[in-house]
Write a protein that holds these residues in place. Structure first.
Motif, PDB file in Angstrom:
ATOM      1  N   HIS A 332      60.533-104.053  23.984  1.00 30.83           N
ATOM      2  CA  HIS A 332      60.653-103.903  22.456  1.00 30.83           C
ATOM      3  C   HIS A 332      59.208-102.984  21.742  1.00 30.83           C
ATOM      4  O   HIS A 332      59.867-101.952  21.450  1.00 30.83           O
ATOM      5  CB  HIS A 332      60.197-105.175  21.657  1.00 30.83           C
ATOM      6  CG  HIS A 332      61.224-106.409  21.549  1.00 30.83           C
ATOM      7  ND1 HIS A 332      62.227-106.072  20.825  1.00 30.83           N
ATOM      8  CD2 HIS A 332      61.304-107.096  22.306  1.00 30.83           C
ATOM      9  CE1 HIS A 332      63.402-107.545  21.287  1.00 30.83           C
ATOM     10  NE2 HIS A 332      62.599-108.600  21.937  1.00 30.83           N
ATOM     11  N   PHE A 333      58.770-102.747  22.883  1.00 26.31           N
ATOM     12  CA  PHE A 333      57.658-102.093  22.618  1.00 26.31           C
ATOM     13  C   PHE A 333      57.983-100.494  23.014  1.00 26.31           C
ATOM     14  O   PHE A 333      57.555 -99.581  22.290  1.00 26.31           O
ATOM     15  CB  PHE A 333      55.957-102.136  23.249  1.00 26.31           C
ATOM     16  CG  PHE A 333      55.012-100.613  22.718  1.00 26.31           C
ATOM     17  CD1 PHE A 333      54.543-101.147  21.679  1.00 26.31           C
ATOM     18  CD2 PHE A 333      54.594-100.250  23.626  1.00 26.31           C
ATOM     19  CE1 PHE A 333      53.362-100.298  20.944  1.00 26.31           C
ATOM     20  CE2 PHE A 333      53.526 -99.669  23.155  1.00 26.31           C
ATOM     21  CZ  PHE A 333      53.069 -99.381  22.155  1.00 26.31           C
ATOM     22  N   ALA A 334      58.858-100.326  23.491  1.00 30.08           N
ATOM     23  CA  ALA A 334      59.640 -98.893  24.304  1.00 30.08           C
ATOM     24  C   ALA A 334      60.053 -98.682  23.172  1.00 30.08           C
ATOM     25  O   ALA A 334      60.421 -97.339  23.074  1.00 30.08           O
ATOM     26  CB  ALA A 334      59.769 -99.535  26.141  1.00 30.08           C
ATOM     27  N   HIS A 335      61.122 -99.531  22.643  1.00 27.96           N
ATOM     28  CA  HIS A 335      62.064 -99.464  21.527  1.00 27.96           C
ATOM     29  C   HIS A 335      61.314 -98.815  20.071  1.00 27.96           C
ATOM     30  O   HIS A 335      61.873 -97.645  19.625  1.00 27.96           O
ATOM     31  CB  HIS A 335      62.839 -99.837  20.959  1.00 27.96           C
ATOM     32  CG  HIS A 335      63.827-100.407  22.170  1.00 27.96           C
ATOM     33  ND1 HIS A 335      64.992 -99.248  21.658  1.00 27.96           N
ATOM     34  CD2 HIS A 335      64.438-101.617  22.876  1.00 27.96           C
ATOM     35  CE1 HIS A 335      65.926 -99.934  22.499  1.00 27.96           C
ATOM     36  NE2 HIS A 335      64.977-101.562  23.450  1.00 27.96           N
ATOM     37  N   LYS A 336      59.962 -99.377  20.522  1.00 33.81           N
ATOM     38  CA  LYS A 336      59.358 -99.316  18.706  1.00 33.81           C
ATOM     39  C   LYS A 336      58.450 -97.223  18.814  1.00 33.81           C
ATOM     40  O   LYS A 336      58.455 -97.103  17.662  1.00 33.81           O
ATOM     41  CB  LYS A 336      57.716 -99.974  19.010  1.00 33.81           C
ATOM     42  CG  LYS A 336      56.945 -99.410  17.345  1.00 33.81           C
ATOM     43  CD  LYS A 336      55.552-100.593  17.655  1.00 33.81           C
ATOM     44  CE  LYS A 336      54.721-100.317  16.084  1.00 33.81           C
ATOM     45  NZ  LYS A 336      54.119-101.852  16.479  1.00 33.81           N
ATOM     46  N   ILE A 337      58.196 -97.102  20.452  1.00 31.69           N
ATOM     47  CA  ILE A 337      57.716 -95.916  20.923  1.00 31.69           C
ATOM     48  C   ILE A 337      58.563 -94.794  20.722  1.00 31.69           C
ATOM     49  O   ILE A 337      58.461 -93.835  20.242  1.00 31.69           O
ATOM     50  CB  ILE A 337      57.235 -96.079  22.725  1.00 31.69           C
ATOM     51  CG1 ILE A 337      55.886 -96.459  22.714  1.00 31.69           C
ATOM     52  CG2 ILE A 337      57.147 -94.834  22.808  1.00 31.69           C
ATOM     53  CD1 ILE A 337      55.374 -96.816  23.480  1.00 31.69           C
ATOM     54  N   ASN A 338      59.618 -95.195  20.967  1.00 32.74           N
ATOM     55  CA  ASN A 338      61.428 -93.620  20.505  1.00 32.74           C
ATOM     56  C   ASN A 338      61.874 -93.620  19.454  1.00 32.74           C
ATOM     57  O   ASN A 338      61.903 -92.831  18.646  1.00 32.74           O
ATOM     58  CB  ASN A 338      62.363 -94.068  21.551  1.00 32.74           C
ATOM     59  CG  ASN A 338      61.903 -94.094  22.659  1.00 32.74           C
ATOM     60  OD1 ASN A 338      61.988 -92.707  22.713  1.00 32.74           O
ATOM     61  ND2 ASN A 338      63.465 -93.666  23.033  1.00 32.74           N
TER      62      ASN A 338
END
Length: 456
Positions: A332-338
């Motif tokens: 979920h954090f990787a999606h937030k980063i993107n």
């Protein structure tokens, strides 16, 4: 198949024994074995037909892609391929190396706890657990895009953390990053060195990572283990990081040494991490054990590394829940980063989110992603030709090259230092009333927005 008892490691931290000779018997036992930590995953380290079929079903490779890629890459066996090879876009994920650097901030609350911690050894438990936490994200086997020289990545809206990274060199590829909140500052200079071995690639983290805890100014230095990406072409691609991670409190001399077990046949040892927190006299104080894809736990120990009577194993960190069946195995954090949810107001035009090849790949348009990637690379070559014709050299904007050369296990590193200009820039932007709130996605990606030229 039953789970065989993991053999206790006879060479625990063996690579470090010459330099850390006083660590004693505690260095020659496996904490996971000591505590009966077990776990087996069936995996063929060399790859196999079944693995390849499974990988193809997940959409990562088509057989014709494997064959053409293999033919292209054979000439590079034994080489450092970090920046010398134009790679096909279908092996990429829609993220750049600068964004990948920011993934270390997902569990930044562990650094907050380290800063708040009175116990100097528990401080290292939390700080090293933070360093381990990113390895779950690192197991993704898609390749991030190499940043364009001058490219940046900004992040906020996460635990009070402000993060800025910049690509400061193209040959060799180097990135610098700085993060900060009320508890800590984080500074990194990263220069990856790789060795292509045919169906695998070794990745050596020639970098320097420093964390300063603000409560008392403690300075922590991190040396991570190398990483090996296995079965690039044939078999199921997977990542292993065998070796030692060492985090040293440069202020007190305390340190934590954690051993990442190598993965063997049937997955024996895969993901397992164990080790000790040592005081400045090289005496073990706390044992640590766990798996980098699950959790890390700790327990006080005696001078022989044995758990203290009356104590119990306690959890320091556990992986957050991740989306199921995510195409790129993103958290979920990787999606937030993107996403633009983590972007500040008036995003720099050089930000990775705005790269047209990354955006096209994120939307599933591989053809456009490949064309945009080639176009960006050609524009970068043209910018270099123009700069050299004028006798100019590139100068990073948010980081300064220092005179310091720091040794690493894999080579010397030129160190870049955060210069504070981004903090000033962000304060000026945030205090401005005239910010254009138009859709930031329409901003044209431009890593050359400041010129970044110097005649010095």
């Amino acid at each position: 198949m039953g789970s065989p008892k993991k053999n206790q490691s006879k060479g625990f931290f063996s690579a470090m024994t010459s330099g850390l000779s006083m660590f004693g018997n505690a260095m020659h036992r496996s904490v996971n074995g000591l505590l009966g930590y077990e776990g087996v995953e069936v995996i063929n380290p060399e790859g196999g037909k079944e693995d390849a079929e499974e990988e193809a079903q997940r959409g990562r490779w088509r057989q014709e892609d494997r064959d053409s890629y293999w033919k292209m890459m054979q000439e590079y066996i034994g080489s450092d391929v970090t920046s010398m090879v134009t790679l096909p876009v279908f092996i990429f994920e829609p993220m750049t190396m600068l964004q990948k650097m920011a993934e270390l901030m997902e569990y930044s609350h562990l650094l907050d706890r380290a800063d708040e911690c009175e116990d100097p050894y528990m401080r290292l438990v939390y700080a090293s657990s933070w360093a381990i936490s990113v390895y779950y994200a690192y197991q993704r086997t898609w390749k991030p895009f190499n940043p364009i020289l001058g490219e940046t990545y900004e992040m906020e809206n996460h635990g009070g953390v402000t993060f800025i990274a910049e690509q400061v060199s193209h040959h060799p590829p180097m990135s610098a990053g700085h993060a900060e909140n009320e508890h800590f500052t984080y500074d990194v200079t990263s220069k990856l060195k790789t060795k292509f071995l045919g169906n695998s690639v070794d990745v050596y983290p020639v970098g320097r990572t420093r964390v300063t805890l603000k409560r008392d100014g403690a300075l922590l230095d991190l040396v991570p283990p190398p990483t090996k990406v296995n079965n690039l072409i044939f078999g199921r691609t997977w990542v292993d990081s065998p070796g030692e991670m060492i985090m040293t409190n440069l202020t007190t001399g305390d340190k934590v040494v954690l051993y990442f077990q190598p993965c063997g046949w049937f997955g024996a040892g895969r993901y397992e991490v164990d080790g000790y927190v040592y005081n400045a006299n090289e005496e073990p104080k706390i044992l640590m054990t766990g798996k980098w894809n699950e959790s890390m736990s700790y327990q006080p120990c005696d001078k022989e590394g044995e758990p203290l009577p009356g104590t119990e194993l306690k959890e320091a960190w556990r992986i957050a829940a991740a989306p199921e069946n995510d195409k790129f195995q993103y958290t979920h954090f990787a999606h937030k980063i993107n996403s633009f949810d983590s972007a500040p107001r008036k995003l720099l035009a050089s930000d990775s989110r705005l790269r047209p090849d990354r955006y096209a790949l994120e939307n599933g348009d591989l053809s456009k992603a490949g064309a945009e990637k080639s176009s960006l690379e050609e524009r970068q070559r043209e910018e270099k030709r123009n700069r050299e014709a004028k006798g100019h050299q590139f100068t990073a904007r948010w980081f300064d090259l220092t005179d310091e050369i720091t040794p690493t296990p894999w080579g010397d590193l030129e160190v870049y230092q955060y210069n504070g200009k981004y903090t000033e820039h962000r304060a000026a932007v945030d205090s401005s009333d005239g910010i254009d709130e138009n859709d930031v996605r329409s901003t044209e990606f431009n890593p050359w927005q400041y010129g970044n030229l110097s005649t010095e």
